[in-house]
Enzyme design. Structure first.
Site, PDB file in Angstrom:
ATOM      1  N   GLU A 430      -3.019  -8.409   0.574  1.00 31.44           N
ATOM      2  CA  GLU A 430      -1.635  -7.342  -0.237  1.00 31.44           C
ATOM      3  C   GLU A 430      -0.560  -8.133   0.193  1.00 31.44           C
ATOM      4  O   GLU A 430      -0.156  -7.757   1.676  1.00 31.44           O
ATOM      5  CB  GLU A 430      -2.136  -6.517   0.012  1.00 31.44           C
ATOM      6  N   ASP A 503      -3.590  -2.234   2.117  1.00 38.00           N
ATOM      7  CA  ASP A 503      -2.767  -0.667   3.335  1.00 38.00           C
ATOM      8  C   ASP A 503      -3.727   0.237   2.655  1.00 38.00           C
ATOM      9  O   ASP A 503      -4.427   0.049   1.087  1.00 38.00           O
ATOM     10  CB  ASP A 503      -1.279  -0.535   2.770  1.00 38.00           C
ATOM     11  N   ASP A 505      -2.741   2.758   1.342  1.00 39.10           N
ATOM     12  CA  ASP A 505      -1.662   3.648   0.793  1.00 39.10           C
ATOM     13  C   ASP A 505      -2.173   3.385  -0.819  1.00 39.10           C
ATOM     14  O   ASP A 505      -2.346   3.314  -1.588  1.00 39.10           O
ATOM     15  CB  ASP A 505      -0.457   3.341   1.123  1.00 39.10           C
ATOM     16  N   ASP A 507       0.229   1.985  -3.170  1.00 44.84           N
ATOM     17  CA  ASP A 507      -0.209   0.656  -4.009  1.00 44.84           C
ATOM     18  C   ASP A 507      -1.006   0.328  -3.693  1.00 44.84           C
ATOM     19  O   ASP A 507      -1.584  -1.428  -3.884  1.00 44.84           O
ATOM     20  CB  ASP A 507       1.339   0.508  -3.203  1.00 44.84           C
TER      21      ASP A 507
END
Ligand code: 1YM
Length: 642
Positions: A430, A503, A505, A507
């Site tokens: 990402e 990540d 998180d 997103d």
């Protein structure tokens, strides 16, 4: 009756038979891993199901006992308790000790009511530390126990009285830990198959209870009066159906029973599952072909007759008419012929005609009686046809821009030097900055990096032609080398491992779900073959004096801090890792990429139906089921980092 302790030549022969099963269990149950362990349950349950198919059994109960032994109970006639004329021992003992011909991968495949009953029971006995059978019959409780892979401890004996009209069989067995890699039963694996058996056998009540779980006192009961119609309804939860009523058609000829249930939804994917004698025919066969052939023919006829499809228009293909179709095909056959490498295809040619006949008359009636729905189905097939043609063109462009010739401005892939797919892996990363670190931190011999710049398209809401217009998706297809759609070829996959590195998180999870949706929808064989992984970047860095430690979870952090000596009055310095982009190349290498040190999570498709439901709930058009799903599952989310 023989003495309990006395063995004669026939006993010895029987024990040699069971010994052969113990020597080569794979020959009889396929594997000795989790799958084989659960296979034992199905061998016993199959006997109860056969009894239900014969019309004598209505209730089956499966219990996982505290010690990981399994109990299967049914209310059928009870295994016969009289002396078997050939073996001169009770039929119960015969069923549990004599290996039957054709035992390989026993399955239920060889038998349907009145067929080769009890084929797998002796195999289960051979692979168990102990096994007990209780038969309720003629007002008596008959009992027998075996130990150490099928050695009878006693012959069948009466241990008490029961109500005169009570009948049934209860079997409890403990898989031999010397044979199996694991001896822990997985509730979910059992539940999924038991639920499926309930769908496939309408009106049969199946209960699963887990006695290892203190809170599970009643178990879960599955009973579906609508049978495979309810299966279709279940799969279509969270999808938008085109017609309200599920079409359910059935017929019988020469002892072969055939049924099909279907419903179209507005989505773009097909969900077709077929079964023969309750066994999933992964590779289809004559029962599935018969229906598909009739479906294609009828929709084309209807479309032409009603002038929706014009004279100049090309005919709709089988692919086109399957779009948005959820369908279960089930056939019960006394003598099924299975074909193909994994025996996953029904070969009996007479079934094709039966399926075609049963389906044609019923479906034609549906089209004529429901012109609005019929029109919607035809128009949907026509759009699918157009998209298929557009995708063909787009694919040609992707193919021309293969890796060797050009990078057409989107050659973002930093490929590995090795061209050997067995050792090569690709990280899909990402963002550009993480991509940069990954590029520096990789082993360029075997590790390729593909950074994703934008969000990839949600393929749940788009057909293949649109997906091919998405730059991120095109670079993934090109990198994989497999092609897509009709020309997909797993053999051409250029990497052994496809590693999603996002990540930790929200997103990151979103991108991961988008990628998994793409893989599951368009590259499913890659997922099924176990090539897809999620990287696990650490959540915390703990510095303590000169030592540096990375951990994946909150618990691991606590655990590690507890191991630090109290007498060192130095404080540990804890950093919460925010994202991949913040790690330098070294850190990323040590924690997430280094083959020796990293931890990868393999993504599997244990249950296509369940995975499909989650994807359509999370990514599809309907909002309400999504809200419900999120509400119900929010408690499972560990690190909700917003
Ligand atoms: C928990 C496992 O094995 N149930 C069961 C098995 C049999 C019968 C009934 C049965 C079959 C028949 C006649 C018949 C079996 N019988 C045999 C054999 N549950 C479980 N319930 N009466 C009872 O097929 O004619 C094998 S299995 F061979 F003895 F007939």
């Amino acid at each position: 009756m023989k003495e309990n302790t006395h063995y004669d030549a026939s006993d010895i022969q029987v024990l040699e038979g069971l010994e052969a099963v113990r020597k080569r269990p794979g020959m009889y149950i396929g594997t000795t891993d989790v799958k084989g362990l659960h296979h034992l349950v199905w061998e016993i349950v199959d006997n109860s199901i056969d009894e239900a198919l014969a019309g004598y059994c209505n209730n089956i109960e499966i219990i996982i006992n505290k010690d990981n032994s399994i109990t299967v109970k049914d209310d059928g006639r009870g295994i016969p308790v009289d002396i078997h004329p050939k073996t001169k021992i009770s039929t119960v003992e015969t069923v549990y000790t004599v290996l039957h011909a054709g035992g390989k991968f026993g399955g239920g495949g060889y038998k349907v009511s009145g067929g080769l009953h009890g084929v797998g029971a002796s195999v289960v006995n051979a692979l168990s530390s102990w096994l007990e059978v209780k038969v309720y019959k003629n007002g008596k409780i008959h009992f027998m126990r075996f130990e150490n892979g099928g050695h009878p401890v006693n012959h069948l004996e009466i241990i008490g009285d029961c109500e005169e009209n009570r009948t049934g069989t209860v079997v409890t067995f403990k898989p031999d830990p010397n044979i199996f890699d694991t001896d822990i039963y997985d509730y979910n694996i059992l539940m999924l198959r038991i639920r499926e058996l309930a769908f496939l056998n309408k009106g049969l009540r199946l209960t699963l209870r887990d006695d290892r779980d203190e809170e599970d006192t009643t178990g879960e009961t599955f009973i579906y009066e609508g049978g495979i119609s309810e299966y279709v309804k279940f799969i279509n939860q969270g999808k938008t159906p085109i017609h309200k009523d599920i079409i359910h058609l059935e017929g019988e000829e020469d002892g072969v029973f055939f049924e099909v249930a279907l419903q179209y939804n507005t989505g773009y994917k097909e969900n077709i599952y077929s079964f023969v004698n309750n066994i999933n025919t992964h590779d289809g066969g004559t029962h599935e072909d018969g229906v598909k052939r009739a479906l294609t023919r009828l929709i084309n006829n209807y479309a032409r007759k009603s002038n929706i499809l014009k004279e100049k228009d090309e005919s709709l293909t089988g692919e086109d008419v399957k779009e948005g179709l959820t369908m279960i095909v089930s056939c019960k056959h006394p003598n099924p012929q299975f074909e193909g490498q994994t025996k996953g295809r029904l070969g009996n040619s007479e079934v094709r005609k039966l399926a075609d006949n049963v389906f044609s008359s019923g479906f034609e009636k549906f089209l004529l009686e429901n012109p609005n729905e019929a029109k919607q189905i035809v128009e949907k097939s026509m759009l699918a046809c157009r998209a298929r043609n557009a995708a063909k063109k787009a694919r040609e462009i992707t193919r021309k821009s293969d890796l060797a010739t050009t990078n057409l401005g989107w050659g973002k892939l930093s490929d590995c030097k090795s061209k050997d797919p067995k050792v090569s892996e690709i990280f899909i990363v990402e963002g550009d900055s993480a991509g940069g670190s990954a590029k520096k931190g990789r082993d360029s011999m075997t590790q390729a990096i593909l950074p994703l710049r934008g969000k990839i398209l949600n393929v749940e809401k788009n057909r293949l032609d649109r997906a091919l217009g998405n730059e991120e998706i095109r670079s993934i297809i090109t990198a994989f080398g497999t092609g897509i759609g009709e020309e997909f070829n797993l053999g051409k996959l250029r990497y052994d491992k496809i590693i999603i590195m996002t990540d930790a998180d929200v997103d990151g999870s979103h991108i991961r779900v988008l990628l998994l949706t793409l893989f599951y929808r368009f590259f499913r064989p890659i997922v099924e073959a176990g090539h897809v992984y999620a990287a696990q970047p650490p959540l915390f860095k703990i510095m303590h004096g000169k030592t540096r430690k990375y951990v994946l979870t909150e618990e691991e952090k606590e655990e590690y801090l507890n191991t630090l000596p109290d007498n060192v009055r130095q404080r540990a310095e804890i950093t919460r890792m925010k994202g991949l982009g913040e790690m330098d190349a070294d850190e990323l290498n040590i924690t997430t990429m280094d083959i020796e040190k990293r931890i990868l999570r393999r993504i599997t498709v244990d249950d296509c139906v369940m995975a499909d439901q989650i994807f359509s709930t999370l990514m599809g058009e309907e909002v309400e089921p999504r809200r419900k799903f999120i509400e119900e599952n929010a408690k499972f989310v560990e690190n909700l980092d917003i």
